[in-house]
Scaffold this motif. Sequence first.
Motif, short mmCIF file in Angstrom:
data_model
loop_
_atom_site.label_atom_id
_atom_site.label_comp_id
_atom_site.label_asym_id
_atom_site.label_seq_id
_atom_site.Cartn_x
_atom_site.Cartn_y
_atom_site.Cartn_z
N PRO A 1 0.81 -1.22 0.00
CA PRO A 1 0.00 0.00 0.00
C PRO A 1 0.85 1.27 0.00
N ASP A 2 1.92 1.30 0.79
CA ASP A 2 2.76 2.49 0.82
C ASP A 2 3.45 2.72 -0.53
N GLN A 3 3.90 1.64 -1.16
CA GLN A 3 4.55 1.77 -2.46
C GLN A 3 3.55 2.20 -3.54
N GLY A 4 2.30 1.71 -3.44
CA GLY A 4 1.27 2.14 -4.37
C GLY A 4 1.00 3.63 -4.24
N ALA A 5 0.90 4.10 -3.01
CA ALA A 5 0.67 5.54 -2.79
C ALA A 5 1.84 6.36 -3.33
N GLU A 6 3.06 5.88 -3.11
CA GLU A 6 4.25 6.58 -3.60
C GLU A 6 4.26 6.63 -5.13
N LEU A 7 3.81 5.54 -5.78
CA LEU A 7 3.75 5.53 -7.23
C LEU A 7 2.85 6.64 -7.74
N TRP A 8 1.63 6.74 -7.19
CA TRP A 8 0.69 7.76 -7.67
C TRP A 8 1.18 9.17 -7.34
N GLU A 9 1.76 9.35 -6.15
CA GLU A 9 2.30 10.67 -5.81
C GLU A 9 3.38 11.09 -6.80
N SER A 10 4.23 10.13 -7.18
CA SER A 10 5.30 10.42 -8.12
C SER A 10 4.75 10.79 -9.50
N LEU A 11 3.74 10.04 -9.96
CA LEU A 11 3.19 10.31 -11.29
C LEU A 11 2.44 11.63 -11.34
N PHE A 12 1.76 11.99 -10.26
CA PHE A 12 1.15 13.32 -10.20
C PHE A 12 2.22 14.40 -10.26
N ALA A 13 3.26 14.22 -9.44
CA ALA A 13 4.28 15.26 -9.30
C ALA A 13 5.15 15.40 -10.53
N ARG A 14 5.33 14.31 -11.29
CA ARG A 14 6.29 14.34 -12.39
C ARG A 14 5.65 14.29 -13.78
N ILE A 15 4.34 13.96 -13.85
CA ILE A 15 3.68 13.94 -15.15
C ILE A 15 2.47 14.87 -15.18
N CYS A 16 1.44 14.54 -14.44
CA CYS A 16 0.16 15.27 -14.58
C CYS A 16 0.27 16.74 -14.20
N HIS A 17 0.78 17.02 -13.01
CA HIS A 17 0.82 18.41 -12.56
C HIS A 17 1.75 19.29 -13.39
N PRO A 18 2.98 18.86 -13.68
CA PRO A 18 3.81 19.71 -14.54
C PRO A 18 3.28 19.85 -15.96
N LEU A 19 2.60 18.82 -16.47
CA LEU A 19 2.00 18.93 -17.80
C LEU A 19 0.92 20.01 -17.79
N GLU A 20 0.08 20.01 -16.76
CA GLU A 20 -0.96 21.03 -16.65
C GLU A 20 -0.38 22.42 -16.41
N ALA A 21 0.79 22.48 -15.80
CA ALA A 21 1.38 23.78 -15.44
C ALA A 21 2.21 24.39 -16.57
N LEU A 22 2.40 23.68 -17.67
CA LEU A 22 3.16 24.26 -18.77
C LEU A 22 2.53 25.59 -19.21
#
Length: 270
Positions: free
Chosen positions: A85-106
């Motif tokens: 569970p902790d690794q799953g949460a870390e995976l999603w946090e990483s993908l938000f921080a490194r893909i979705c959020h910076p893509l939206e912030a361009l």
Amino acid sequence: MTESSEQAGSRPTRLERITTAAGAEIAVLTLDHGPLNLFDQAMFDAVVDDIAELTAHPPRAVLLRAEGKVVSGGVDVHVFDGLTPDQGAELWESLFARICHPLEALPCPVVFAAHGLTLTAAFEIALACDIVVASPKARFGLVETVVALTPSMGGPQRLAERAGSGRARELVMTADLYDAASLHSWGVVNYVHEDVDAEARALVARLADGPTRAHAATKQIVAAWRSGGITHADSVTPEVSGELFGTDDLRRAVRSFLDVGPGHATYTGR
């Protein structure tokens, strides 16, 4: 003129910088990772690196597209195998921080072109873009229920924003595939065109030739609405929009409009 960041076929993605006839720089990020364009670790890592490059050196517009018969068959399930569970949460946090959020912030328009099947991670990335252009043959789905998971790269909430919470729950819970026409009627897909690649490239070129700083301001205002509603968006608009009066774009466009009138006014973009 086109410059590729990597030699074709050497990695799961290609990031190219293209100059329009008017001199504006466009970035084209292409998924090209086998017949299914699966999001395995190599694909995720490549997309993360490409978005970091776009963040460090933003163009005037971005196009996300894919090679092959499908846009993506989704995530390689090996990515999930054995996670705690902790690794799953870390995976999603990483993908938000490194893909979705910076893509939206361009600070420029971002267009996603879907020519075929677009599943899970690819669909969620599309939902993080400003505009989605699709072929009539495109099919979209968030099918994570097949592995007893819910979409966790922002798909449900971004679907709810575009189509309403009821539609979002329907699409996620049924795990059905939806065609471009249906999602266009819901407000998820912006345009449906037969030659989706040509139309998407033309749209990106038009946006890149436009007032980039004004486009960035539009994104800031909409982002403020998303996070805090109309009142919050109203509160940030004066400063965000006010800064545009210090740009050469606005000054030259206003002067040109006053000199030659509507339909003939020009400006020089950033």
